[in-house]
Design a protein around this motif. Structure first.
Motif, mmCIF file in Angstrom:
data_model
loop_
_atom_site.group_PDB
_atom_site.id
_atom_site.type_symbol
_atom_site.label_atom_id
_atom_site.label_comp_id
_atom_site.label_asym_id
_atom_site.label_seq_id
_atom_site.Cartn_x
_atom_site.Cartn_y
_atom_site.Cartn_z
ATOM 1 N N THR A 13 17.269 -25.091 20.136
ATOM 2 C CA THR A 13 16.889 -25.993 21.225
ATOM 3 C C THR A 13 16.781 -25.243 22.549
ATOM 4 O OG1 THR A 13 19.188 -26.633 21.609
ATOM 5 C CG2 THR A 13 17.897 -28.025 20.137
ATOM 6 N N ARG A 14 17.618 -24.235 22.748
ATOM 7 C CA ARG A 14 17.571 -23.544 24.050
ATOM 8 C C ARG A 14 16.239 -22.820 24.267
ATOM 9 N NH1 ARG A 14 20.773 -17.859 23.960
ATOM 10 N NH2 ARG A 14 19.915 -17.078 22.015
ATOM 11 N N SER A 15 15.517 -22.556 23.202
ATOM 12 C CA SER A 15 14.245 -21.839 23.366
ATOM 13 C C SER A 15 13.174 -22.706 24.013
ATOM 14 C CB SER A 15 13.748 -21.306 22.014
ATOM 15 O OG SER A 15 13.168 -22.334 21.254
ATOM 16 N N ARG A 25 14.314 -25.124 26.454
ATOM 17 C CA ARG A 25 15.073 -25.774 27.543
ATOM 18 C C ARG A 25 14.271 -25.809 28.842
ATOM 19 N NH1 ARG A 25 19.816 -22.381 28.301
ATOM 20 N NH2 ARG A 25 20.826 -23.418 26.564
ATOM 21 N N GLY A 26 14.079 -26.999 29.334
ATOM 22 C CA GLY A 26 13.379 -27.163 30.609
ATOM 23 C C GLY A 26 11.864 -27.085 30.514
ATOM 24 N N SER A 51 6.447 -22.605 33.309
ATOM 25 C CA SER A 51 7.642 -21.749 33.302
ATOM 26 C C SER A 51 8.241 -21.643 31.906
ATOM 27 C CB SER A 51 8.710 -22.321 34.247
ATOM 28 O OG SER A 51 8.236 -22.352 35.561
ATOM 29 N N PRO A 52 8.685 -20.422 31.556
ATOM 30 C CA PRO A 52 9.368 -20.277 30.267
ATOM 31 C C PRO A 52 10.730 -20.980 30.289
ATOM 32 C CG PRO A 52 8.821 -18.109 31.237
ATOM 33 C CD PRO A 52 8.605 -19.153 32.290
ATOM 34 N N ALA A 53 11.285 -21.149 29.131
ATOM 35 C CA ALA A 53 12.600 -21.781 29.016
ATOM 36 C C ALA A 53 13.681 -20.923 29.666
ATOM 37 C CB ALA A 53 12.935 -22.006 27.545
ATOM 38 N N LEU A 54 14.718 -21.593 30.129
ATOM 39 C CA LEU A 54 15.867 -20.904 30.699
ATOM 40 C C LEU A 54 16.770 -20.452 29.553
ATOM 41 C CD1 LEU A 54 17.049 -20.412 33.612
ATOM 42 C CD2 LEU A 54 18.654 -22.227 33.044
ATOM 43 N N LEU A 55 16.764 -19.165 29.311
ATOM 44 C CA LEU A 55 17.588 -18.635 28.210
ATOM 45 C C LEU A 55 18.208 -17.330 28.641
ATOM 46 C CD1 LEU A 55 16.655 -18.248 24.481
ATOM 47 C CD2 LEU A 55 17.421 -16.285 25.814
ATOM 48 N N PRO A 56 19.461 -17.015 28.560
ATOM 49 C CA PRO A 56 20.434 -17.920 27.933
ATOM 50 C C PRO A 56 20.801 -19.001 28.940
ATOM 51 C CG PRO A 56 21.559 -16.027 28.828
ATOM 52 C CD PRO A 56 20.108 -15.779 29.080
#
Lengths: 351, 351, 351, 351
Positions: free
Chosen positions: C289-291, C293-294, C346-351
């Motif tokens: 899921t974090r991949s 995020r946002g 924008s890319p996801a916020l990871l980590p």
């Protein structure tokens, strides 16, 4: 030995369910009543499925007659409740252990100022024994009314006391930077306590003044013998249980050898050598809150970084256990002449 | 305006992926190379699926020839790496922004003591500009080598600087109680960084001495004009991103009106009035780390609890952003004469 | 191009703040009003400090006159609100994107049964376009009223659609095992959404019937061409953002080669080849899921374990983004003829 | 009764520390040895500070002579270890409880295929009793070697068994969607198990085939009387302890009244009426993993959504407790004729 009949007033919060958990394994106690106006009639195990199979009790509306038949009554209520109900129980000879803030402060005007209401029975506050066994064990044994310490005050006092009793540190300029798991805020449906508001985030709160400040200063002043001045900033952790206090004090310039890392370690070890629930960890340790999860232990480390004039103490407890319900059970054990660690022997749940 | 060619050395860690995230939205930068010995040949988007669709790059083994063709090279490496590779790049006219600790300390013996190895190019350390724009903006603009500040040092310096510059506080007895999310420890497979070791727990670490201490003291001394003494205790939070610093200092007895809550608030607001990435919050605020998540912001609150002689500052940043990669981008913007908040304008991800 | 004036009705919840975050970076949109009866007069940046410096707006009481002057109005309200206010806006020519459930179901009696109230304007429900661009792009472009899909429905439909459209799976016996972060439950002060109730724990909820079931079945039936039967069990994750759907279906015995792992992979890749926000990951992937995020991305993996007759699809989105606010922005972009990924890059916020 | 001498082989992992925690409170067991090659000489309480004050033991290198003097030896080792060391212990009359996968599968070629190595003693695998007391209590009582079930297999088998034994469901098309806390992956320093990689995220893993699949199918086949076919997809939760299994099966068309919600509830209640560690919750319940945290309980709910042909079972355990160490203690209690819940009576830690 006969069984001790215990009741819990206001049992729907986290200190209530923690008391039930701990007392379920106590061989000499039977919980005979647990009250809640809002949940009267609801089985305890319905509200707290973790207790299914352990209790057949239902919540009942509070009833002084019923409570008066118990040997001990725990108040796990918001402040203001115990001071209204305790006097009659005390008058009828029941022992009372109050987990709320009602009887913790001897300075009644201070209590009234911090809690924003009039105190209902100052005379009982004067009689109440502050239930920190590491300081007051003898008085607890003979007490009828115990004011069980707050969670921050427990962690912070246990960390500062050896230094203050030994007169090694300046009594002003004390700093307590503390952080608590979210269960410390209670089981109330407030927006700012939501999971989505707190996970993966961290913040201070009440930095300009938290209600536990006067309680802590009162305890530290007792240990020191006169007034102390503390700056206390609490923080809210994205975790459920645990308090971590990081304490800072300035060594007196007269401390000398007594302030060396080795001497400080020895001081703490000696002060708590006989205490079953205070663990002074080896020099260089960093106690984790999970190492006390669910237990009555306080783990402490003391250090003197860079050999400078500051001494740092790290002190961890479980806010619901040593910070509330387990300490209440410890007090009960002392009051009733039981083995002090009865019902409190399980190691922490780790991981 | 022509596009700036950027390379990232050591891009498999968290500061690497954060640089990639931020630069993907920067209209004037193209990342032309990212190096990793271990992952050479692996597509960036395979290691970091969050970047799928944003980068076609593969990791490559480091190659000075290739790096020398870039306009700017970011080092997102462990300490010790940049000091070996930077001299040649600098000699060839490439601008370098080092996110590691290699060039942060002017005191080379101190560096060698804290990092346990000999420094490979002290002469470059002397030339490097410490990349804290709120202090060094002019020098950054003309710098060829930037030593990007550490995460704790950024949060702590920004909190203390107004007080030190104004000469309001005692320079010894400073305390920085700080806590970081786990990403601050990097992307390394260590047992004590496991999820199961850290969730629902909290602890201090390196309390007797953390490598960021001399860097912080160096910066605070610059602000004050002479030596300061700091006690710094870092803690590990059960969360991913964010640093929260709670700072304590003693007001000079001569501070008087300048030390009132109102005057302190005004002091901070004026000091940072022109800063795009420092937000002084209203009096009484408690900044949350999530309010800066993913951004280059530092949010600060200042208070004077109980009107006593301690001033408390709460300072939060995202350790990977303002504490590392976003601050590196801010430095790059300044170095290349771009709008300072280019690529850094998105609000924090909340909740 | 002229700026699009947008308003948000009911902006104090998580979809509201997410809309504000996304629109702050949208070059062609200006948010001119955000309403909340409860918070009228409060600056947006006071309720959401993450937006300090990004918005000067205050919440206002809803006012149709004001809303009618906007080009587009987003409803981020609980169900029941939009259907009362939308008709007048639509009548006045304003475009409306409703993030609530009010216009998602064509079967009004079903809506009334699942939501326990009478529907206020069935005629508009019939006109509303279901805002899943991967299915309805053309209609969205011409729509005046968009019913933005629910979070679970988005993740689940995108996972099943290729299989249903291709007629590869049995239409009954579909299973959607899905789990959501806690932000999906909204920003309401309910006891069972507290941090202390959810951290380090996991549970199903509404297993015997969740309101998103009819919406999902409606969408799947459209893809298949006739009725389907789905068992849908949602779960609550101890995290803030993200939905993970694990989908199970039985391959038709006639599927043969078309049901091979390779053919399934190809089917999904072809179906979504032109979609900017659906990412079919390589065979063997497990999307996190974090991949996403946002972001507005849906990442999908398809597999056929052990070569048996079940096909499994893993589908992840951010419940507040592709599951709500970012999908709403995608719809807006389509409606106004903008680049579809404007403001959503924008890319996801990871980590 | 005399004290049972117990040893733990491979005690540095999570099942090791959990065994120590549980056995510290067991009145009839003394842990006399705990082995670890890597940590030989380290006090147990140094590696696990939660055990300070509970154990004076140090880890020792494994020594068959020493182990052979114990009454029971627990193997808390990775697969492959027990099968090498157990034969000699068994030959010398020691009872062995193996928490690893070494003796769980009767089908040795299947074991060798899934675990990628040759099995060292197939003959003992044939003799080993599968330690699921709810199925094998009588054989356990007489066993010398117990193959303690895996964590997923325990949660999943207990959920399906009543349905399979009653012949109510189709034996193919079974689905087990399960999720585990991170402690299930063990205490190994792998990058993808880091806190920063897993917090606030969720993902499936091993979806195309997990090693527990053959163990589960073996157990389900025993309950059903012939082969079954299961699709099993495990997921990794951002939490420490707990397994949640969501099970789906298709009711046989002949099920009729036996498949009603009421009949299903009754079926489960009757099947487990005598079981001390299986709790069938009231219809409509959603068991939370925290309700079994630290305990040997399995809590189960059964439902039939929408009255369609699918039955859904929700089953939760603590992966380290009923899924490993507590179940091992339950087996030991049965083997030695003790009260089955000796040492396993504490309620779950909630919150």
């Amino acid at each position: 030995m006969s069984v001790i009949k215990a009741a819990i007033v206001g049992g729907t919060g986290y200190t209530g369910v923690e008391l039930l958990r701990l007392l379920s394994g106590h061989p000499q106690v039977e919980v005979t009543a647990i009250t809640s106006r809002a949940e009267a009639g609801t089985p305890v195990a319905e509200l707290f499925p973790s207790l299914r199979g352990h209790y057949d009790l239902k919540f009942t509306a509070p009833d002084v007659q019923q409570l008066a038949q118990c040997d001990v009554v725990f108040f796990a209520t918001p402040h203001g409740v115990a001071q209204a109900q305790v006097p009659e129980l005390v008058a009828r000879g029941v022992r009372v252990i109050d987990l709320s803030a009602d009887f913790r402060l001897q300075d009644i005007p201070a209590w009234e100022q911090w809690y924003g209401q009039q105190h209902a029975c100052p005379e009982l506050a004067a009689e109440a024994v502050y239930g920190l066994p590491e300081v007051n064990r003898a008085q607890i044994a003979g007490a009828q009314l115990i004011a069980c310490p707050g969670c921050y005050p427990t962690a912070i006092q246990l960390g500062f006391i050896p230094l203050l009793e030994a007169g090694l540190i300046e009594p002003s300029g004390l700093i307590a930077n503390a952080a608590s798991g979210a269960s410390g805020a209670g089981r109330q449906g407030k927006t700012d306590l939501l999971f989505a508001e707190n996970n993966d985030s961290f913040r201070a709160y009440a930095a300009s003044g938290h209600r536990h400040l006067p309680e802590i200063e009162q305890g530290l002043a007792r240990a020191f013998g006169s007034e102390v001045e503390l700056t206390f900033v609490p923080h809210l952790l994205p975790m459920v249980r645990g308090i971590h206090a990081t304490l800072y004090a300035t060594l007196k310039t007269t401390a000398d050898a007594a302030g060396s890392q080795e001497a400080l370690q020895q001081l703490f070890e000696q002060r708590y050598a006989a205490e079953p629930f205070v663990d002074v960890m080896p020099a260089g340790s960093h106690p984790q809150t999970r190492s006390v999860r669910g237990t009555n232990m306080c783990r402490i480390a003391v250090l003197r970084p860079q050999g400078r004039d500051k001494v740092v103490v790290l002190s961890v407890i479980d806010n619901l256990a040593k910070g509330a319900s387990a300490q209440a059970v410890q007090n009960m054990n002392i009051m009733f002449g039981l083995n002090e660690n009865q019902g409190l022997e399980s190691p922490a749940l780790l991981p």
